[in-house]
Scaffold this motif. Structure first.
Motif, PDB file in Angstrom:
ATOM      1  N   GLU A 138      23.457 -10.185  47.630  1.00 25.77           N
ATOM      2  CA  GLU A 138      23.771 -11.376  46.836  1.00 25.77           C
ATOM      3  C   GLU A 138      25.032 -12.066  47.349  1.00 25.77           C
ATOM      4  OE1 GLU A 138      21.793 -10.279  42.500  1.00 25.77           O
ATOM      5  OE2 GLU A 138      23.856  -9.684  42.906  1.00 25.77           O
ATOM      6  N   VAL A 139      26.022 -11.295  47.766  1.00 26.54           N
ATOM      7  CA  VAL A 139      27.233 -11.889  48.333  1.00 26.54           C
ATOM      8  C   VAL A 139      26.885 -12.701  49.584  1.00 26.54           C
ATOM      9  CG1 VAL A 139      29.440 -11.393  49.465  1.00 26.54           C
ATOM     10  CG2 VAL A 139      28.809 -10.168  47.374  1.00 26.54           C
ATOM     11  N   CYS A 140      26.004 -12.146  50.419  1.00 21.71           N
ATOM     12  CA  CYS A 140      25.567 -12.872  51.624  1.00 21.71           C
ATOM     13  C   CYS A 140      24.770 -14.119  51.248  1.00 21.71           C
ATOM     14  CB  CYS A 140      24.738 -11.960  52.516  1.00 21.71           C
ATOM     15  SG  CYS A 140      25.675 -10.600  53.263  1.00 21.71           S
ATOM     16  N   GLU A 141      23.939 -14.028  50.215  1.00 20.96           N
ATOM     17  CA  GLU A 141      23.194 -15.196  49.741  1.00 20.96           C
ATOM     18  C   GLU A 141      24.171 -16.297  49.308  1.00 20.96           C
ATOM     19  OE1 GLU A 141      20.721 -13.758  46.612  1.00 20.96           O
ATOM     20  OE2 GLU A 141      19.508 -12.492  47.929  1.00 20.96           O
ATOM     21  N   GLY A 142      25.216 -15.894  48.596  1.00 23.19           N
ATOM     22  CA  GLY A 142      26.212 -16.863  48.150  1.00 23.19           C
ATOM     23  C   GLY A 142      26.925 -17.527  49.307  1.00 23.19           C
ATOM     24  N   GLN A 143      27.251 -16.738  50.326  1.00 20.65           N
ATOM     25  CA  GLN A 143      27.909 -17.304  51.502  1.00 20.65           C
ATOM     26  C   GLN A 143      26.988 -18.278  52.230  1.00 20.65           C
ATOM     27  OE1 GLN A 143      30.876 -17.374  52.417  1.00 20.65           O
ATOM     28  NE2 GLN A 143      30.786 -18.103  54.532  1.00 20.65           N
ATOM     29  N   GLN A 144      25.688 -17.950  52.314  1.00 18.89           N
ATOM     30  CA  GLN A 144      24.748 -18.857  52.969  1.00 18.89           C
ATOM     31  C   GLN A 144      24.619 -20.164  52.186  1.00 18.89           C
ATOM     32  OE1 GLN A 144      23.013 -18.433  56.069  1.00 18.89           O
ATOM     33  NE2 GLN A 144      22.875 -20.627  55.641  1.00 18.89           N
ATOM     34  N   LEU A 145      24.557 -20.066  50.866  1.00 19.06           N
ATOM     35  CA  LEU A 145      24.508 -21.284  50.051  1.00 19.06           C
ATOM     36  C   LEU A 145      25.754 -22.131  50.277  1.00 19.06           C
ATOM     37  CD1 LEU A 145      23.124 -19.910  46.649  1.00 19.06           C
ATOM     38  CD2 LEU A 145      21.931 -21.391  48.275  1.00 19.06           C
ATOM     39  N   ASP A 146      26.911 -21.463  50.359  1.00 16.70           N
ATOM     40  CA  ASP A 146      28.165 -22.178  50.605  1.00 16.70           C
ATOM     41  C   ASP A 146      28.090 -22.946  51.921  1.00 16.70           C
ATOM     42  OD1 ASP A 146      30.742 -23.017  50.102  1.00 16.70           O
ATOM     43  OD2 ASP A 146      31.693 -21.191  50.848  1.00 16.70           O
ATOM     44  N   MET A 147      27.537 -22.309  52.946  1.00 13.63           N
ATOM     45  CA  MET A 147      27.396 -22.988  54.237  1.00 13.63           C
ATOM     46  C   MET A 147      26.358 -24.109  54.158  1.00 13.63           C
ATOM     47  SD  MET A 147      27.826 -19.998  57.117  1.00 13.63           S
ATOM     48  CE  MET A 147      26.415 -19.035  56.574  1.00 13.63           C
ATOM     49  N   LYS A 233      32.603 -28.446  49.072  1.00 15.42           N
ATOM     50  CA  LYS A 233      32.139 -28.853  47.749  1.00 15.42           C
ATOM     51  C   LYS A 233      32.662 -27.851  46.722  1.00 15.42           C
ATOM     52  CE  LYS A 233      29.175 -31.423  50.254  1.00 15.42           C
ATOM     53  NZ  LYS A 233      29.121 -31.434  51.727  1.00 15.42           N
ATOM     54  N   THR A 234      33.813 -28.135  46.168  1.00 12.97           N
ATOM     55  CA  THR A 234      34.388 -27.282  45.137  1.00 12.97           C
ATOM     56  C   THR A 234      34.070 -27.866  43.763  1.00 12.97           C
ATOM     57  OG1 THR A 234      36.480 -28.490  45.063  1.00 12.97           O
ATOM     58  CG2 THR A 234      36.295 -26.707  46.684  1.00 12.97           C
ATOM     59  N   PHE A 235      34.398 -27.092  42.737  1.00 14.95           N
ATOM     60  CA  PHE A 235      34.172 -27.587  41.377  1.00 14.95           C
ATOM     61  C   PHE A 235      34.973 -28.867  41.145  1.00 14.95           C
ATOM     62  CE2 PHE A 235      35.045 -27.813  36.821  1.00 14.95           C
ATOM     63  CZ  PHE A 235      33.762 -27.669  36.292  1.00 14.95           C
ATOM     64  N   LEU A 236      36.171 -28.937  41.706  1.00 13.21           N
ATOM     65  CA  LEU A 236      37.005 -30.120  41.516  1.00 13.21           C
ATOM     66  C   LEU A 236      36.357 -31.350  42.140  1.00 13.21           C
ATOM     67  CD1 LEU A 236      39.050 -27.597  41.312  1.00 13.21           C
ATOM     68  CD2 LEU A 236      40.814 -29.299  41.762  1.00 13.21           C
ATOM     69  N   LEU A 237      35.880 -31.217  43.367  1.00 19.57           N
ATOM     70  CA  LEU A 237      35.261 -32.351  44.050  1.00 19.57           C
ATOM     71  C   LEU A 237      33.986 -32.788  43.344  1.00 19.57           C
ATOM     72  CD1 LEU A 237      34.977 -34.359  46.355  1.00 19.57           C
ATOM     73  CD2 LEU A 237      33.897 -32.557  47.715  1.00 19.57           C
ATOM     74  N   LEU A 238      33.144 -31.825  42.972  1.00 18.89           N
ATOM     75  CA  LEU A 238      31.877 -32.168  42.330  1.00 18.89           C
ATOM     76  C   LEU A 238      32.108 -32.820  40.964  1.00 18.89           C
ATOM     77  CD1 LEU A 238      29.826 -28.985  43.255  1.00 18.89           C
ATOM     78  CD2 LEU A 238      29.734 -31.236  44.345  1.00 18.89           C
ATOM     79  N   THR A 239      33.126 -32.350  40.239  1.00 16.21           N
ATOM     80  CA  THR A 239      33.456 -32.959  38.951  1.00 16.21           C
ATOM     81  C   THR A 239      33.953 -34.385  39.150  1.00 16.21           C
ATOM     82  OG1 THR A 239      34.015 -30.809  37.986  1.00 16.21           O
ATOM     83  CG2 THR A 239      34.917 -32.749  36.894  1.00 16.21           C
ATOM     84  N   ALA A 240      34.788 -34.581  40.161  1.00 14.20           N
ATOM     85  CA  ALA A 240      35.294 -35.921  40.449  1.00 14.20           C
ATOM     86  C   ALA A 240      34.152 -36.865  40.820  1.00 14.20           C
ATOM     87  CB  ALA A 240      36.317 -35.858  41.584  1.00 14.20           C
ATOM     88  N   MET A 241      33.246 -36.397  41.660  1.00 18.23           N
ATOM     89  CA  MET A 241      32.104 -37.231  42.065  1.00 18.23           C
ATOM     90  C   MET A 241      31.221 -37.586  40.871  1.00 18.23           C
ATOM     91  SD  MET A 241      31.989 -38.106  45.229  1.00 18.23           S
ATOM     92  CE  MET A 241      32.377 -37.673  46.936  1.00 18.23           C
ATOM     93  N   GLU A 242      31.067 -36.637  39.969  1.00 16.38           N
ATOM     94  CA  GLU A 242      30.206 -36.858  38.809  1.00 16.38           C
ATOM     95  C   GLU A 242      30.834 -37.826  37.820  1.00 16.38           C
ATOM     96  OE1 GLU A 242      29.153 -33.822  35.424  1.00 16.38           O
ATOM     97  OE2 GLU A 242      27.682 -33.561  37.022  1.00 16.38           O
ATOM     98  N   ASP A 243      32.160 -37.776  37.677  1.00 16.76           N
ATOM     99  CA  ASP A 243      32.847 -38.564  36.649  1.00 16.76           C
ATOM    100  C   ASP A 243      33.394 -39.899  37.153  1.00 16.76           C
ATOM    101  OD1 ASP A 243      32.315 -36.406  35.072  1.00 16.76           O
ATOM    102  OD2 ASP A 243      34.383 -35.683  34.934  1.00 16.76           O
TER     103      ASP A 243
END
Length: 323
Positions: A138-147, A233-243
């Motif tokens: 699962e950790v590897c899955e998360g890293q792949q999603l991040d990439m 794409k961090t939570f901060l960036l995605l929140t800014a883009m959304e708002d």
């Protein structure tokens, strides 16, 4: 027994682990990485979870060390993929040596992590290895999603939260469930501790996102604004883009896509947009929500309140950290 005593036991155990000598180019980077220190949160979670159910903690020190070795393996490989120059304020392994060495040394760390789990009681070994293998995947899955997110422009906040759950939070959940398994806890208590770890882990990563922008460089140990410069794409960036309205969204995209001579200028410009959109406060609200949910799971664990207080205090320290 105070938390400091548990931490001392963990530090001593980690100092006794032998990784090999020849060829030195393979093993020196491992010792370097492990000697960089860190908070040793994950092995401490394992020990504290076990202590909820049993007094004797020495028997879980080696598997707890296995969690820490695995964690450092993931960091070593993550640093290569992120091309990170610093880890805990020092040169990353791939910068000090090279990427190929860091990959191979990291592989040995993964093997060593498995070896450290082999010492658990035979009755627990199949469960422990199954849980660890699932967590590692699962950790590897998360890293792949991040990439994957690096080349996508349509990443949603739910997708991002799923990614950090896999990449970061499941390991905290495993660390706690490991301690519970070795302490012969009930299935219900195991799962509540796992959920406590996962919710705390999500909040922990959101705090990391926040510190990357608003942290103190000397305390943070990494380049402040690194996520902005890397276009992550961090939570901060995605929140800014959304708002953001159309004007601010366009301005944000322009800055993120711009190559600048002065990186600090780019970080300041993007941070100013975050400030305008109150992204910091929104992130802190989400952090507090996950932390509250985590504590609800801890409250459900059938263990002495004074022992659960160690875990509560540790989780609180993670939420209040500045580095």
């Amino acid at each position: 027994m105070p938390i400091a005593t548990f931490s001392e036991k963990i530090a001593h155990t980690l100092s006794t682990i032998k990784y090999g000598e020849n060829p030195p180019e393979l093993y020196e980077p491992i010792r370097y990485m492990m000697d960089l220190g860190g908070k040793r949160i994950r092995p401490l979670l394992t020990v504290l979870a076990h202590h909820l159910f049993e007094d004797e903690v020495d028997k879980v020190l080696m598997p707890a060390a296995g969690v820490e070795v695995f964690h450092n393996f993931t960091l070593m490989h993550d640093d290569i993929m992120d091309q990170a120059p610093l880890r805990r304020g020092q040169e990353t392994v791939h910068e000090k040596w090279n990427a190929n060495t860091a990959i191979l040394s990291g592989d040995v760390m993964l093997v060593k992590a498995y070896e450290l789990f082999f010492g658990v009681q035979p009755v627990h070994l199949p469960v422990v290895l199954k849980l660890f293998s699932r967590c590692a995947a699962e950790v590897c899955e998360g890293q792949q999603l991040d990439m994957n997110f690096e080349t996508r422009t349509d990443v949603s906040i739910p997708e991002y939260l799923k990614m950090i759950t896999l990449k970061t939070a499941v390991l905290l959940g495993f660390a706690l469930e490991l301690g519970a398994v070795l302490g012969n806890a009930s299935e219900e208590d195991r799962k509540n501790l796992q959920e406590f770890g996962i919710k705390t882990g999500i909040a922990f990563q959101l705090r990391d996102d926040l510190l990357d922008v608003y942290g103190n460089a000397a305390e943070f140990g990494k380049l402040v604004g690194g996520d902005i410069l890397a276009g992550k794409k961090t939570f901060l960036l995605l929140t800014a883009m959304e708002d953001a309205n159309e004007m601010h969204r366009t301005e944000l995209k322009n800055w993120l896509g711009k190559t600048v001579a002065d990186p600090e200028e780019k970080v300041k410009a993007v941070t100013a947009i975050y400030d305008l959109l109150e992204v910091k406060a929104k992130t802190e609200t989400r952090i507090n929500t996950y932390f509250h949910e985590a504590l609800q799971h801890l409250d459900k664990v059938n263990a002495p309140l004074e022992r659960k207080e160690y875990l509560r205090a540790l989780a609180l320290s993670l939420m209040e950290r500045t580095s």
